[in-house]
Design a protein around this motif. Structure first.
Motif, PDB file in Angstrom:
ATOM      1  N   TYR A 101      46.740  50.319  33.923  1.00  0.00           N
ATOM      2  CA  TYR A 101      47.006  49.925  35.302  1.00  0.00           C
ATOM      3  C   TYR A 101      46.568  48.476  35.509  1.00  0.00           C
ATOM      4  N   THR A 102      47.458  47.685  36.134  1.00  0.00           N
ATOM      5  CA  THR A 102      47.154  46.287  36.436  1.00  0.00           C
ATOM      6  C   THR A 102      46.844  46.148  37.912  1.00  0.00           C
ATOM      7  N   GLU A 103      45.666  45.644  38.239  1.00  0.00           N
ATOM      8  CA  GLU A 103      45.268  45.441  39.621  1.00  0.00           C
ATOM      9  C   GLU A 103      46.029  44.248  40.178  1.00  0.00           C
ATOM     10  N   PRO A 104      46.850  44.448  41.249  1.00  0.00           N
ATOM     11  CA  PRO A 104      47.703  43.363  41.733  1.00  0.00           C
ATOM     12  C   PRO A 104      46.926  42.172  42.280  1.00  0.00           C
ATOM     13  N   ALA A 105      45.776  42.435  42.891  1.00  0.00           N
ATOM     14  CA  ALA A 105      45.045  41.338  43.522  1.00  0.00           C
ATOM     15  C   ALA A 105      44.373  40.423  42.498  1.00  0.00           C
ATOM     16  N   THR A 106      43.934  41.011  41.379  1.00  0.00           N
ATOM     17  CA  THR A 106      43.168  40.229  40.409  1.00  0.00           C
ATOM     18  C   THR A 106      43.880  40.053  39.072  1.00  0.00           C
ATOM     19  N   GLY A 107      44.865  40.884  38.788  1.00  0.00           N
ATOM     20  CA  GLY A 107      45.540  40.841  37.502  1.00  0.00           C
ATOM     21  C   GLY A 107      44.775  41.537  36.399  1.00  0.00           C
ATOM     22  N   GLU A 108      43.628  42.139  36.725  1.00  0.00           N
ATOM     23  CA  GLU A 108      42.832  42.828  35.723  1.00  0.00           C
ATOM     24  C   GLU A 108      43.515  44.127  35.303  1.00  0.00           C
ATOM     25  N   THR A 109      43.413  44.449  34.039  1.00  0.00           N
ATOM     26  CA  THR A 109      44.018  45.674  33.516  1.00  0.00           C
ATOM     27  C   THR A 109      42.934  46.700  33.210  1.00  0.00           C
ATOM     28  N   THR A 110      43.275  47.950  33.436  1.00  0.00           N
ATOM     29  CA  THR A 110      42.334  49.041  33.202  1.00  0.00           C
ATOM     30  C   THR A 110      43.057  50.174  32.497  1.00  0.00           C
ATOM     31  N   ASP A 111      42.442  50.706  31.457  1.00  0.00           N
ATOM     32  CA  ASP A 111      42.973  51.886  30.782  1.00  0.00           C
ATOM     33  C   ASP A 111      42.575  53.111  31.604  1.00  0.00           C
ATOM     34  N   VAL A 112      43.556  53.737  32.242  1.00  0.00           N
ATOM     35  CA  VAL A 112      43.282  54.875  33.124  1.00  0.00           C
ATOM     36  C   VAL A 112      43.796  56.177  32.520  1.00  0.00           C
ATOM     37  N   THR A 113      44.019  56.194  31.225  1.00  0.00           N
ATOM     38  CA  THR A 113      44.586  57.374  30.569  1.00  0.00           C
ATOM     39  C   THR A 113      43.771  58.620  30.863  1.00  0.00           C
ATOM     40  N   ASP A 114      42.464  58.510  30.764  1.00  0.00           N
ATOM     41  CA  ASP A 114      41.608  59.677  30.969  1.00  0.00           C
ATOM     42  C   ASP A 114      41.309  59.933  32.446  1.00  0.00           C
ATOM     43  N   ALA A 115      41.561  58.943  33.301  1.00  0.00           N
ATOM     44  CA  ALA A 115      41.234  59.082  34.720  1.00  0.00           C
ATOM     45  C   ALA A 115      42.390  59.657  35.533  1.00  0.00           C
ATOM     46  N   TRP A 116      43.611  59.497  35.066  1.00  0.00           N
ATOM     47  CA  TRP A 116      44.772  59.948  35.812  1.00  0.00           C
ATOM     48  C   TRP A 116      45.238  61.320  35.340  1.00  0.00           C
ATOM     49  N   SER A 117      45.856  62.038  36.260  1.00  0.00           N
ATOM     50  CA  SER A 117      46.419  63.353  35.958  1.00  0.00           C
ATOM     51  C   SER A 117      47.765  63.489  36.648  1.00  0.00           C
ATOM     52  N   PHE A 118      48.512  64.523  36.268  1.00  0.00           N
ATOM     53  CA  PHE A 118      49.826  64.756  36.861  1.00  0.00           C
ATOM     54  C   PHE A 118      49.692  65.247  38.300  1.00  0.00           C
ATOM     55  N   GLN A 119      50.599  64.777  39.155  1.00  0.00           N
ATOM     56  CA  GLN A 119      50.612  65.168  40.548  1.00  0.00           C
ATOM     57  C   GLN A 119      51.352  66.494  40.729  1.00  0.00           C
ATOM     58  N   ASN A 120      50.931  67.260  41.726  1.00  0.00           N
ATOM     59  CA  ASN A 120      51.646  68.472  42.145  1.00  0.00           C
ATOM     60  C   ASN A 120      51.977  69.399  40.981  1.00  0.00           C
ATOM     61  N   THR A 121      51.038  69.510  40.037  1.00  0.00           N
ATOM     62  CA  THR A 121      51.282  70.303  38.836  1.00  0.00           C
ATOM     63  C   THR A 121      50.068  71.174  38.542  1.00  0.00           C
TER      64      THR A 121
END
Length: 753
Positions: A623-643
């Protein structure tokens, strides 16, 4: 602490019930002196031809008009309880906008220009937008739900599956049916349908429904109803039997929903007003008018020609359009802090030519050409009166249109290699083109874009003419792209005997790319670049079986899906406003299984069970933060919605013979596991819950009268189906939730002339 025990007990009961059915059936069979009747044959058109549910190497659930009538189903969202690994819900602020997910794929955000992951069809006509897609159950023949990618026969945007709404066929017989319903919260429904023949070869039909209900709650600061229902829908149809081989059918439908816009339930106390969350989750406050309207209409012309004993031709010409004017108060305090009036409008034209061939020996084929021409427009104003108060507030107007042209060629054939093995091969080539105009202006002061003020509010020139030169131009651009894709399908099924079939299949599907219509280039300079389609490859192995002399139907499937460039819509609050992005979220995998069974224990007692399990996870997301341009690996932090990981349903129906008719008692318990609302955990996430329902239906011996008593959500569970999570926003927390229906009881009386 009691909830997990209850959940696991019910799951164990469901599994034990399914496992023990054959043994129980054998005991019953030994005790029966007379031979019992088997289950009814269910016919579906999942492969664009009529065939038995048990012959189709596809995961599909079918619900006939009688099934839906017996449980008092009001709209298609009630099917969620009976379909494994599916989410079919009303989307947030209206009664008519659909949120649909199957096997982890769908559309969480109903913004114009975004594509669905589950295709909705009315009589084989694709419905492109979720607005107005919560279809009411009236004058129908059946509803089919296909799970898994259906890209070969149904095209793009069926990457999760397809929902087919099939209306009642015109037969030429004189029919007239009237049904009235009264119930909780002053429910008042009336449905009338009928058909007749004007000549030996020309039939006409009509159906109309008016659905009224008071609110489950109220806007406490204005006294207006919240979660009420005020909807009217009707359908007209005509059929001309040109000769023995040709017929022409015309259909027109119209729906107008004038229910109030829904107010969300605040989960946190307001830092501005001090308002604590209300005890009644259906109560809210608002600083906006609650007037809301969703209008949809469509017409289609279908021509069928049986060329000879082997060849057939079909043409489907259709046009649909919709209009939505709604207000969303994200803050829900009664103070004008974060308000969004919105207008959506769309229109589409589709043309499909279909050619079919059947060789009674060992081969059949269906193929065709499909064309789609659609435009979706919208505009919303983010009104922030308390932000920059020295300037009298701020309004951010965001709007535009996206034009889509799509052309596809497809074909699928089934070849019987021998008496036991059948090979299916198919493919679809799709060419997609999109062009989008996007604007986002910031004005000082407060104003509302509305239909009365602007003839075409999606035109930036009209917005400038009405409100003057903006204080800031956040976005003003034209963008687009074109994509092409070949979606293959292959399946091999083995017919062990007349009652048992195994199949394996590979399917490919894709969800169209596009442009973020909320794009703010001042926050993200590259946001005008289109995002790519998402693509899925799915492998499925399944079984279709009928056991115990046709008294038990047991179908199951195991699937594995590999997703590439999965689209995830992300909105974040930043210092200068709200940033929106559609990310092609790297790679993800989904795997799971599904079981559906029905068992006729006796001639008068049936048991049903459904079980779905899904393991969905992102494999790589940055994920790229639009305000700062910083990138973050969110693989382990994100999950599927409505599932939810686990879904199951257990039910029964018992028939009692009476002197004046039949009484049918049915009931079910439907469980859904923990559900995450967005890609990241939030206070809106819903814990596991179950819904308990029961119905009593009486049918007269003449078949003319019917009376139904329906109780739904008998334990009065509170469960969230959507919401908004903006956290600390413009001086307050905007975390609001929307809920499913509370406990309701209704009485329905029907008469057929």
């Amino acid at each position: 602490m009691s909830q997990p025990k209850f959940r696991h007990s019910l799951l164990a009961l469901a599994i034990a019930s399914v496992v023990s059915l054959p043994a129980y059936a054998q005991d019953q069979q030994n005790n029966e002196e007379n031979e019992m009747e088997g289950l009814e044959r269910i016919e579906v058109t999942a492969r664009r031809k009529t065939e038995s549910l048990q012959e189709v190497p596809v995961s599909v659930s079918s619900f006939g008009a009688g099934d839906l009538d017996s449980i008092g189903a009001e709209d298609i969202t009630e099917l969620q309880q009976r379909i494994p690994n599916a989410t079919i819900q009303v989307s947030r602020g209206t009664n008519s906008t659909l949120t649909a997910y199957i096997r982890g794929v769908g559309q969480q955000d109903p913004l114009w220009g975004f594509e669905p992951g589950v295709g909705v069809y009315i009589d084989d006509v694709y419905v492109a937008r979720p607005q107005g897609a919560v279809l009411e159950v009236f004058d129908i023949e059946r509803i089919e739900v296909l799970r898994g990618p259906q890209g070969t026969l149904y095209g793009k945007n069926t990457i999760g599956g397809a929902l087919k709404y099939v209306t009642k066929e015109l037969t030429g017989y004189d029919e007239l049916a009237i049904q009235g319903t009264v119930g909780s919260f002053n429910q008042r429904d009336l449905k009338i349908s009928g058909q007749t023949a004007l000549s030996d070869n020309f039939f006409v039909g009509a159906a109309v429904a008016t659905l009224q209900r008071d609110g489950f709650g109220e806007y406490r600061n204005t006294g207006e109803e919240n979660y009420n229902k005020d909807l009217m829908t009707y359908r007209l149809s005509a059929k001309w039997l040109i000769n023995d081989d040709m017929d022409l059918k015309f259909s027109y439908d119209n729906t107008e929903d004038e229910s109030n816009s829904k107010g969300g339930h605040r989960l946190l106390a307001s830092a501005v007003t001090g308002q604590e969350p209300y005890d009644n989750v259906y109560d809210s406050n608002t600083a906006m008018p609650v007037a809301n309207i969703v209008e949809t209409e469509g017409m289609s012309l279908t021509f069928n020609w049986d060329i000879d004993a082997n060849w057939g031709f079909k043409s489907i010409t259709a046009q649909r359009e919709g209009y939505t004017d709604t207000n969303i108060d994200f803050n829900s305090t009664g103070e004008p802090i974060f308000m969004v009036p919105a207008i959506y409008e769309d229109e589409q034209f589709t043309q499909e030519f279909q050619l079919s061939y059947t060789n009674n020996d060992n081969f059949d084929f269906v193929g065709g050409v499909y064309y789609y021409d659609g435009e979706a427009c919208g505009v919303f104003g983010t009104v922030l009166p308390l932000y920059l108060a020295a300037f009298g507030g701020v309004t951010v107007d965001n709007g535009g249109c996206v034009q889509t042209d799509s052309l596809a060629v497809y074909g699928q054939g089934n070849y019987e290699l021998n008496d036991d093995w059948t090979l299916t091969l198919g493919g679809r080539y799709t060419k997609d083109e999109k062009e989008a105009d996007v604007f986002r202006y910031t004005y000082l002061g407060v104003h509302y874009i509305n239909r009365a003020g602007l003839a075409t509010p999606y035109d930036p020139a009209q917005v400038r003419a009405e409100f003057g030169t903006p204080f800031a131009v956040n976005s003003e651009f034209t963008s687009g792209g074109d994509w092409s894709r070949f979606s293959p399908h292959v399946a091999l099924n083995y017919q062990v005997n007349d009652d048992l079939m195994f199949y394996g299949s590979y399917s490919n599907g894709f969800k169209s790319g596009g442009v973020d219509m909320r794009a703010d280039k001042s926050l993200n300079p590259t946001i005008d670049e289109p995002y790519d389609p998402e693509v899925v490859d799915t492998f499925e192995f399944g079984m279709k079986s009928e056991l115990l002399d046709g008294r038990m139907r047991l179908n199951s499937a195991v699937f594995f899906s590999d997703y590439t460039d999965m689209q995830v819509t992300v909105q974040r609050v930043v210092e200068a406003g709200i940033s929106s992005q559609v990310l092609n979220a790297g790679e993800s995998t989904v795997k799971g299984f599904e079981v559906e069974t029905v068992f006729a224990a006796t001639d008068s007692l049936n048991f049903t069970a459904m079980l779905g399990y899904i393991d969905a996870e992102f494999d790589a997301v940055v994920y790229t933060e639009p305000a700062t341009g910083e990138t973050t690996d969110v693989t382990d932090a994100w999950s599927f919605q409505n599932t939810p990981e686990l879904t199951y349903n257990i039910g029964f129906n018992q028939t009692f013979d009476l002197a004046n008719g039949q009484l049918v008692w049915s009931g079910n318990y439907a469980f859904r596991d923990d559900t995450q609302m967005f890609e990241a955990p939030s206070p809106l996430d819903q814990d596991s819950y179950g819904l308990l329902n029961t119905s009593l239906m009486w049918y007269s011996n003449s078949g003319q009268w019917s009376v139904g008593l329906h109780g739904k959500n008998l334990t009065d569970e509170e469960y969230r189906v959507g919401g908004y999570n903006f956290g600390p926003t413009f001086g307050d927390d905007a975390v609001v939730a929307y809920y499913g229906d509370p406990r309701t009881v209704s009485l329905t009386v029907g008469y057929k002339f």
